[in-house]
Design a protein around this motif. Structure first.
Motif, PDB file in Angstrom:
ATOM      1  N   TYR A   1       0.838  -1.181   0.000  1.00  0.00           N
ATOM      2  CA  TYR A   1       0.000   0.000   0.000  1.00  0.00           C
ATOM      3  C   TYR A   1       0.873   1.230   0.000  1.00  0.00           C
ATOM      4  O   TYR A   1       1.941   1.238   0.568  1.00  0.00           O
ATOM      5  CB  TYR A   1      -0.876   0.026   1.241  1.00  0.00           C
ATOM      6  CG  TYR A   1      -1.840  -1.114   1.338  1.00  0.00           C
ATOM      7  CD1 TYR A   1      -1.586  -2.170   2.201  1.00  0.00           C
ATOM      8  CD2 TYR A   1      -2.993  -1.141   0.580  1.00  0.00           C
ATOM      9  CE1 TYR A   1      -2.462  -3.228   2.297  1.00  0.00           C
ATOM     10  CE2 TYR A   1      -3.876  -2.180   0.671  1.00  0.00           C
ATOM     11  CZ  TYR A   1      -3.605  -3.234   1.529  1.00  0.00           C
ATOM     12  OH  TYR A   1      -4.479  -4.271   1.628  1.00  0.00           O
ATOM     13  N   ASP A   2       0.395   2.271  -0.611  1.00  0.00           N
ATOM     14  CA  ASP A   2       1.122   3.533  -0.579  1.00  0.00           C
ATOM     15  C   ASP A   2       0.131   4.671  -0.357  1.00  0.00           C
ATOM     16  O   ASP A   2       0.248   5.721  -0.942  1.00  0.00           O
ATOM     17  CB  ASP A   2       1.903   3.736  -1.870  1.00  0.00           C
ATOM     18  CG  ASP A   2       2.889   4.886  -1.738  1.00  0.00           C
ATOM     19  OD1 ASP A   2       3.348   5.154  -0.612  1.00  0.00           O
ATOM     20  OD2 ASP A   2       3.177   5.525  -2.754  1.00  0.00           O
ATOM     21  N   SER A   3      -0.849   4.435   0.469  1.00  0.00           N
ATOM     22  CA  SER A   3      -1.839   5.476   0.717  1.00  0.00           C
ATOM     23  C   SER A   3      -1.427   6.293   1.925  1.00  0.00           C
ATOM     24  O   SER A   3      -0.814   5.798   2.860  1.00  0.00           O
ATOM     25  CB  SER A   3      -3.216   4.853   0.942  1.00  0.00           C
ATOM     26  OG  SER A   3      -3.183   4.005   2.056  1.00  0.00           O
ATOM     27  N   SER A   5      -2.606   8.503   5.135  1.00  0.00           N
ATOM     28  CA  SER A   5      -3.760   8.705   5.992  1.00  0.00           C
ATOM     29  C   SER A   5      -3.343   9.479   7.229  1.00  0.00           C
ATOM     30  O   SER A   5      -2.181   9.495   7.608  1.00  0.00           O
ATOM     31  CB  SER A   5      -4.396   7.375   6.391  1.00  0.00           C
ATOM     32  OG  SER A   5      -3.494   6.633   7.172  1.00  0.00           O
ATOM     33  N   HIS A  24       0.805   1.282   5.162  1.00  0.00           N
ATOM     34  CA  HIS A  24       0.333   2.614   4.783  1.00  0.00           C
ATOM     35  C   HIS A  24       1.257   3.690   5.347  1.00  0.00           C
ATOM     36  O   HIS A  24       1.923   3.485   6.353  1.00  0.00           O
ATOM     37  CB  HIS A  24      -1.083   2.858   5.319  1.00  0.00           C
ATOM     38  CG  HIS A  24      -2.085   1.901   4.787  1.00  0.00           C
ATOM     39  ND1 HIS A  24      -2.683   2.055   3.560  1.00  0.00           N
ATOM     40  CD2 HIS A  24      -2.601   0.759   5.315  1.00  0.00           C
ATOM     41  CE1 HIS A  24      -3.530   1.057   3.359  1.00  0.00           C
ATOM     42  NE2 HIS A  24      -3.489   0.255   4.407  1.00  0.00           N
ATOM     43  N   TYR A  57      -4.512  13.612   1.469  1.00  0.00           N
ATOM     44  CA  TYR A  57      -4.695  12.327   2.127  1.00  0.00           C
ATOM     45  C   TYR A  57      -5.743  11.467   1.429  1.00  0.00           C
ATOM     46  O   TYR A  57      -6.740  11.965   0.927  1.00  0.00           O
ATOM     47  CB  TYR A  57      -5.118  12.555   3.582  1.00  0.00           C
ATOM     48  CG  TYR A  57      -4.075  13.307   4.374  1.00  0.00           C
ATOM     49  CD1 TYR A  57      -3.059  12.629   5.034  1.00  0.00           C
ATOM     50  CD2 TYR A  57      -4.095  14.694   4.435  1.00  0.00           C
ATOM     51  CE1 TYR A  57      -2.093  13.307   5.749  1.00  0.00           C
ATOM     52  CE2 TYR A  57      -3.122  15.390   5.153  1.00  0.00           C
ATOM     53  CZ  TYR A  57      -2.129  14.694   5.796  1.00  0.00           C
ATOM     54  OH  TYR A  57      -1.168  15.364   6.499  1.00  0.00           O
ATOM     55  N   ASP A  58      -5.497  10.161   1.457  1.00  0.00           N
ATOM     56  CA  ASP A  58      -6.464   9.179   0.965  1.00  0.00           C
ATOM     57  C   ASP A  58      -7.548   8.942   2.010  1.00  0.00           C
ATOM     58  O   ASP A  58      -8.698   8.676   1.674  1.00  0.00           O
ATOM     59  CB  ASP A  58      -5.775   7.837   0.670  1.00  0.00           C
ATOM     60  CG  ASP A  58      -4.761   7.964  -0.441  1.00  0.00           C
ATOM     61  OD1 ASP A  58      -5.189   8.183  -1.578  1.00  0.00           O
ATOM     62  OD2 ASP A  58      -3.557   7.838  -0.152  1.00  0.00           O
ATOM     63  N   LEU A  59      -7.164   9.007   3.277  1.00  0.00           N
ATOM     64  CA  LEU A  59      -8.093   8.759   4.375  1.00  0.00           C
ATOM     65  C   LEU A  59      -7.749   9.666   5.546  1.00  0.00           C
ATOM     66  O   LEU A  59      -6.579   9.780   5.923  1.00  0.00           O
ATOM     67  CB  LEU A  59      -8.007   7.302   4.847  1.00  0.00           C
ATOM     68  CG  LEU A  59      -8.845   6.947   6.080  1.00  0.00           C
ATOM     69  CD1 LEU A  59     -10.335   7.034   5.775  1.00  0.00           C
ATOM     70  CD2 LEU A  59      -8.468   5.567   6.603  1.00  0.00           C
ATOM     71  N   LYS A  84      -7.418  13.934  -1.024  1.00  0.00           N
ATOM     72  CA  LYS A  84      -7.256  13.745  -2.461  1.00  0.00           C
ATOM     73  C   LYS A  84      -8.651  13.692  -3.066  1.00  0.00           C
ATOM     74  O   LYS A  84      -9.641  13.488  -2.358  1.00  0.00           O
ATOM     75  CB  LYS A  84      -6.508  12.437  -2.742  1.00  0.00           C
ATOM     76  CG  LYS A  84      -5.060  12.465  -2.303  1.00  0.00           C
ATOM     77  CD  LYS A  84      -4.373  11.147  -2.627  1.00  0.00           C
ATOM     78  CE  LYS A  84      -2.922  11.183  -2.218  1.00  0.00           C
ATOM     79  NZ  LYS A  84      -2.239   9.898  -2.455  1.00  0.00           N
ATOM     80  N   ASP A  86     -10.222  11.473  -4.645  1.00  0.00           N
ATOM     81  CA  ASP A  86     -10.934  10.227  -4.361  1.00  0.00           C
ATOM     82  C   ASP A  86     -10.765   9.785  -2.904  1.00  0.00           C
ATOM     83  O   ASP A  86     -11.043   8.645  -2.555  1.00  0.00           O
ATOM     84  CB  ASP A  86     -10.484   9.117  -5.304  1.00  0.00           C
ATOM     85  CG  ASP A  86      -8.998   8.810  -5.179  1.00  0.00           C
ATOM     86  OD1 ASP A  86      -8.263   9.613  -4.565  1.00  0.00           O
ATOM     87  OD2 ASP A  86      -8.565   7.761  -5.688  1.00  0.00           O
ATOM     88  N   GLY A  87     -10.335  10.705  -2.040  1.00  0.00           N
ATOM     89  CA  GLY A  87     -10.110  10.392  -0.633  1.00  0.00           C
ATOM     90  C   GLY A  87     -11.408  10.240   0.151  1.00  0.00           C
ATOM     91  O   GLY A  87     -12.495  10.578  -0.322  1.00  0.00           O
TER      92      GLY A  87
END
Length: 181
Positions: A1-3, A5, A24, A57-59, A84, A86-87
């Protein structure tokens, strides 16, 4: 993973530490200095007082924090702007006049439990929806099983701006519920 958060109000850092173990890029923010120090020493996790505005951030997790904030609408809007495209934002908070289920205490719905000195906000179902829509968020999933209400939210799309009008709650109904507790 490379998200990427961030856990806002991460307490001692166990949630971002868990996300890091899963691969993450997770960070945490926490106002309480003792919790920040614990996270740094126990997990090796740098925890800041405020979310880093230079990142997207993704989350963003806001787990039982909104009820403690002076201006939750401004903070939530800030978090939305750091997502982001689509976050997602995960929010959990107690629900006003609903029964809560806590592992340590079983079912709880007392005035003292919901309205203790550290909760400067307590949201009704409609009130939290109004807050989300005001801040440009749309609910993707929700759960009302454990300790209040939990929501997975995404950014509102430009064509959805008029689809979610604010709904005024009659204060008399809330007063009646309050008098019954």
């Amino acid at each position: 993973y490379d998200s990427a958060s961030n856990s806002c109000g991460c307490a001692t850092g166990y949630f971002p530490a868990h996300l890091r173990r899963l691969g993450h890029r997770a960070t945490g923010t926490e106002y309480t200095i003792n919790y920040r120090r614990f996270a740094e020493h126990f997990y090796g996790l740098p925890v800041t007082e405020e979310i880093e505005p230079k990142h997207r951030y993704d989350l963003i997790s806001v787990y039982h924090v909104l009820e403690h904030m002076v201006e939750p609408d401004k903070k939530l809007t800030q978090y939305v702007n750091l997502l982001k495209d689509d976050g997602r934002i995960f929010v959990a908070t107690p629900e006003w006049f609903d029964t809560l289920e806590e592992a340590a205490n079983g079912l709880v719905n007392s005035f003292d439990h919901l309205f203790h000195k550290n909760h400067i906000n307590v949201f009704s179902k409609q009130g939290i929806m109004n807050l989300f829509h005001k801040c440009g968020l749309v609910v993707e999933k929700e759960d009302h099983v454990i300790y209040g209400q939990q929501y997975l939210l995404r950014k509102m799309r430009p064509n959805e701006k008029d689809s979610f009008p604010l709904v005024v709650e009659p204060w008399e109904e809330q007063q009646e519920k309050l008098l019954k507790t």
